[in-house]
Design an enzyme around this catalytic site. Structure first.
Site, PDB file in Angstrom:
ATOM      1  N   LYS A 189       0.833  -1.206   0.000  1.00 52.31           N
ATOM      2  CA  LYS A 189       0.000   0.000   0.000  1.00 52.31           C
ATOM      3  C   LYS A 189       0.862   1.248   0.000  1.00 52.31           C
ATOM      4  O   LYS A 189       1.868   1.322   0.723  1.00 52.31           O
ATOM      5  CB  LYS A 189      -0.896   0.050   1.246  1.00 52.31           C
ATOM      6  CG  LYS A 189      -2.050  -0.920   1.266  1.00 52.31           C
ATOM      7  CD  LYS A 189      -2.872  -0.662   2.522  1.00 52.31           C
ATOM      8  CE  LYS A 189      -4.073  -1.564   2.607  1.00 52.31           C
ATOM      9  NZ  LYS A 189      -4.867  -1.276   3.838  1.00 52.31           N
ATOM     10  N   HIS A 239     -15.259  -4.959   4.402  1.00 56.99           N
ATOM     11  CA  HIS A 239     -14.935  -3.564   4.706  1.00 56.99           C
ATOM     12  C   HIS A 239     -16.052  -3.030   5.604  1.00 56.99           C
ATOM     13  O   HIS A 239     -17.152  -2.753   5.146  1.00 56.99           O
ATOM     14  CB  HIS A 239     -14.859  -2.759   3.397  1.00 56.99           C
ATOM     15  CG  HIS A 239     -14.535  -1.313   3.590  1.00 56.99           C
ATOM     16  ND1 HIS A 239     -13.614  -0.647   2.816  1.00 56.99           N
ATOM     17  CD2 HIS A 239     -15.011  -0.382   4.449  1.00 56.99           C
ATOM     18  CE1 HIS A 239     -13.542   0.618   3.201  1.00 56.99           C
ATOM     19  NE2 HIS A 239     -14.393   0.798   4.191  1.00 56.99           N
ATOM     20  N   HIS A 266     -11.723  -0.843  -5.930  1.00 52.52           N
ATOM     21  CA  HIS A 266     -11.564  -0.270  -4.597  1.00 52.52           C
ATOM     22  C   HIS A 266     -12.468   0.948  -4.379  1.00 52.52           C
ATOM     23  O   HIS A 266     -12.250   1.737  -3.460  1.00 52.52           O
ATOM     24  CB  HIS A 266     -10.102   0.125  -4.329  1.00 52.52           C
ATOM     25  CG  HIS A 266      -9.143  -1.012  -4.460  1.00 52.52           C
ATOM     26  ND1 HIS A 266      -9.089  -2.057  -3.555  1.00 52.52           N
ATOM     27  CD2 HIS A 266      -8.213  -1.304  -5.411  1.00 52.52           C
ATOM     28  CE1 HIS A 266      -8.165  -2.916  -3.925  1.00 52.52           C
ATOM     29  NE2 HIS A 266      -7.620  -2.490  -5.046  1.00 52.52           N
ATOM     30  N   GLU A 306     -12.236   3.053   9.408  1.00 52.20           N
ATOM     31  CA  GLU A 306     -12.446   1.901   8.543  1.00 52.20           C
ATOM     32  C   GLU A 306     -11.661   0.697   9.063  1.00 52.20           C
ATOM     33  O   GLU A 306     -10.494   0.817   9.439  1.00 52.20           O
ATOM     34  CB  GLU A 306     -12.026   2.233   7.110  1.00 52.20           C
ATOM     35  CG  GLU A 306     -12.825   3.386   6.510  1.00 52.20           C
ATOM     36  CD  GLU A 306     -12.584   3.546   5.024  1.00 52.20           C
ATOM     37  OE1 GLU A 306     -11.627   2.948   4.507  1.00 52.20           O
ATOM     38  OE2 GLU A 306     -13.358   4.279   4.383  1.00 52.20           O
ATOM     39  N   ARG A 324     -13.461  13.144   7.541  1.00 52.57           N
ATOM     40  CA  ARG A 324     -14.470  13.965   6.863  1.00 52.57           C
ATOM     41  C   ARG A 324     -15.811  13.253   6.936  1.00 52.57           C
ATOM     42  O   ARG A 324     -15.916  12.148   7.448  1.00 52.57           O
ATOM     43  CB  ARG A 324     -14.083  14.154   5.390  1.00 52.57           C
ATOM     44  CG  ARG A 324     -13.838  12.829   4.679  1.00 52.57           C
ATOM     45  CD  ARG A 324     -13.582  12.995   3.202  1.00 52.57           C
ATOM     46  NE  ARG A 324     -13.041  11.804   2.580  1.00 52.57           N
ATOM     47  CZ  ARG A 324     -13.734  10.739   2.203  1.00 52.57           C
ATOM     48  NH1 ARG A 324     -15.043  10.706   2.422  1.00 52.57           N
ATOM     49  NH2 ARG A 324     -13.151   9.701   1.634  1.00 52.57           N
TER      50      ARG A 324
END
Length: 705
Positions: A189, A239, A266, A306, A324
């Protein structure tokens, strides 16, 4: 009060404190804002305006050249032009936005999501200018924006973090050693990543270096930084994210979780709240972990933590925090009866959170489907163009249409391809999913490719119905989900008979022009003016070629017979609504009533929306009349999507091989490399860097001789 209760449904089933607080208008106390600028566009700008108007807060919109006639511009109290269509020169222009806020005498700036919403520098500039940034402090944005930093903070705060390497040594040898220590497969990542950029999976050490180089290259291009981290890859992850809210007095709560596992590239497609299959203990544990994460960075305002949820073990691991308001926040509003934008404005005005954790109640189930302008049959390539026809389900307390466009508006290549969000609520998950499917059946768009038929197939998939979801869901079920939309016989019957009904309707309208006291519905449904009794239709599109004969009898009764089929089908029709280019009707045949809508927007074809989806038919032209650019395809290459030319790799006279890259086109957050279709010499290059380009337009010509 009643209007507010209808807008945020089921408030009567939420506790008394929530009802009282939801109906409060913004007071004019010390530190209160009475005018805000919205540094965003489209759907989220309209969403913020709606709540601000209810609270008596004035709004200022900003717009680029491409958005001069946009919905958010017309809805705001004031609007200011801030630059060209390119977002880098308009919606990402920090100085211009702050200058505009000062000019309009705004006390606060709401960043929406995307653009500058997670930009720590912009938040600091707002503070320096004496303007309230309606979001978290810059330090929290910065800490959570760097994956390696955020994971270190989470470990210290006792938040579960997946095994991985987040160190500064970025040598290939070190990264490979760490990957081997973690155990393949691993996820590579980008440290500064987001939206799936700079993310690759290495299944074993043989492909590690290639995947690492690819991730670093994309990360450098997207974020100006090629540092990466290595994590253990979970093969079937879910997720699951938690909505948190914190104030400036140290209070923080979680508003339950959302499952956002249904994704492509994604990017989320369908979200739901609460997450299916979680026990009350898991729900509490993941919520409390999210609160610890927010408190660890002194968070303020709305945020989303998340997590990756391992379906096999039931364990969850911190992934990242979005500092946000999220795109999918409406599903949280639907199950809590709360207005999260109102909470944002209250917290930014130095008020305490309206509710404590014990006062927040979960009620029912909600789904959100993102309506995208994209071609699902061509790998989800983004689409662009005018919304020639737009008809949505009827909004209600249980159905929300979150959008920033109207019929006639243009979906631009410069911005995200999301047209709207369809949000539904019901007492149970099964009922909510059924409501989502039925609402999608009544969502009709013409003028560009959209993903509605694909979303309908998703809603019908047995694994989604069962709640058996994971982030690879679409890829693992691609054969059924990405199947071609082929009309069935029942759709073709509706198309042919509907065509006759529409023609008769228009003829009757013309016949009534001399008598204004009558309406089209006062005449016999089977009324015909010089219409042949028996007609042969050749109905075609790119998937079917059918010939059928339709005999019209009195009273809107028809007989339909397909070519090479001796069986005659008896059909009875009824018009429900009609105008110049639209017809709503129902047919009775085979013992069943079929409800349809037909739309004509050109002389060449017509569109029909049935229970099975949206189909475009051509009555008279050949099965497939190749266009000039298609006939030239063997000698050139075309752009598969509208966009802006980013790079051109060839010039006339260059020799290329088949599949050599010739040009890069960018549209709506996606980069597409156009390749040479064959070997040969470049004869002509039609576009340069920065040029706008349309779908299926030739970009080069080859001389193969």
């Amino acid at each position: 009060m009643k209007a507010i209760q209808r807008r945020f449904h089921r408030i009567d089933e939420v506790n008394t404190a929530a009802r009282r607080l939801l109906s409060l208008s913004v007071s004019r106390s010390s530190g209160e804002m009475n005018k805000i600028l919205i540094a965003n566009r489209g759907e989220i700008a309209c969403r913020v305006i709606r709540t601000a108007r209810r609270l008596g807060v004035e709004t200022v919109a900003v717009f680029s050249d491409a958005d001069a006639k946009a919905m958010h511009v017309s809805q705001a109290d004031e609007a200011f032009h801030i630059g060209p269509a390119a977002s880098t020169l308009s919606y990402l222009n920090k100085a211009k936005i702050i200058e505009t806020a000062k000019q309009a005498n705004c006390q606060g700036i709401h960043p929406g999501y995307g653009f500058l919403s997670e930009n720590a520098e912009f938040a600091e500039l707002c503070q320096d200018a004496g303007i309230t940034f309606i979001g978290p402090p810059p330090s929290a944005i910065r800490d959570m924006g760097i994956k390696s930093t955020s994971k270190a903070i989470m470990i210290k705060a006792g938040v579960p973090v997946i095994q991985g390497y987040h160190g500064e040594d970025q040598s290939i040898h070190k990264l490979l050693t760490e990957a081997e220590s973690i155990g393949f497969p691993v996820m590579i990542k980008a440290v500064c990543g987001g939206g799936g950029k700079g993310m690759r999976i290495a299944q074993d050490e043989n492909e590690f270096e290639a995947q690492l180089e690819s991730a670093k290259r994309e990360s450098l291009s997207s974020f100006g930084d090629d540092n990466v981290l290595i994590e253990k890859y979970i093969s079937s992850p879910r997720h699951v994210e938690v909505q948190v809210f914190a104030d400036k007095f140290g209070n923080c709560v979680y508003l339950f979780e959302r499952d956002c596992s249904i994704q492509r590239r994604h990017q989320k497609v369908i979200e739901e709240a609460p997450a299916p299959g979680l026990s009350e203990e898991q729900r509490r544990d993941i919520g409390e972990a999210a609160v610890r994460a927010a408190l660890a960075v002194n968070y303020v305002g709305a945020g989303t933590v998340e997590f990756i949820l391992d379906s096999a073990s039931g364990k969850f691991y911190f992934m990242e925090m979005n500092t946000r308001l999220q795109v999918e926040h409406p599903v949280t509003e639907m199950i809590t009866g709360l207005d999260l934008v109102e909470w944002q404005l209250q917290v930014a005005s130095n008020k305490r959170l309206p509710l404590t954790q014990d006062e927040i109640k979960l009620n029912g189930h909600s789904f959100e489907a993102r309506i995208y302008a994209e071609d699902t049959e061509s790998g989800f390539l983004p689409s662009a163009g005018p919304l020639l026809h737009l008809d949505t389900p009827e909004p209600s307390p249980d159905i929300r249409i979150e959008t920033g466009v109207r019929e006639g508006d243009e979906i631009s290549v410069h911005y995200d391809p999301m047209i709207s969000k369809l949000v539904v609520w019901a007492p149970t998950r099964v009922a909510a999913l059924k409501r989502l499917k039925s609402s999608l059946e009544n969502y009709h768009i013409l003028g560009l490719d959209v993903n509605i038929n694909f979303l309908r197939r998703l809603c019908e998939h047995p694994d989604l119905i069962a709640g058996d979801v994971h982030t690879g869901f679409i890829e693992s079920h691609s054969d059924s989900l990405l199947s071609v939309d082929k009309p069935m016989k029942e759709d073709i019957i509706q198309a042919a008979v509907g065509k006759i009904l529409h023609e008769n309707s228009q003829l009757r309208e013309n016949a009534l022009l001399s008598n204004g006291s009558l309406s089209v519905f006062d005449l016999e449904p089977g009324f015909r003016v010089n219409q042949p009794r028996r007609r042969t239709f050749k109905i075609r599109n790119k998937h079917i070629d059918q010939t059928l004969e339709v005999t019209t009898n009195q009273g809107a009764n028809f007989q339909v017979k397909f070519e090479n089929d001796p069986k005659e089908i008896e059909v009875k029709g009824a018009i429900k609504a009609s105008d110049k280019d639209k017809l709503s009707f129902e047919l009775l045949f085979n013992g069943r009533i079929y409800r349809s809508k037909m739309v004509h927007k050109s002389m060449e074809n017509f569109h029909i929306f049935t229970k099975n989806g949206h189909f475009t038919f051509d009555l008279d032209s050949p099965l497939h009349d190749f266009t000039e650019q298609e006939r030239d395809q063997p000698k050139g290459a075309v752009s598969p999507m509208p966009g802006v030319v980013d790079r051109v790799f060839v010039k006339p006279g260059d020799i290329v091989k088949a599949d050599d890259p010739v040009m890069v086109v960018i549209a709506m957050k996606m980069e597409f490399v156009i390749k040479a279709p064959a070997s040969g010499k470049i004869k002509e290059v039609m576009f340069s860097s920065g040029d706008n380009i349309g779908k299926n337009v030739p970009v080069i010509r080859l001389d193969e001789s």
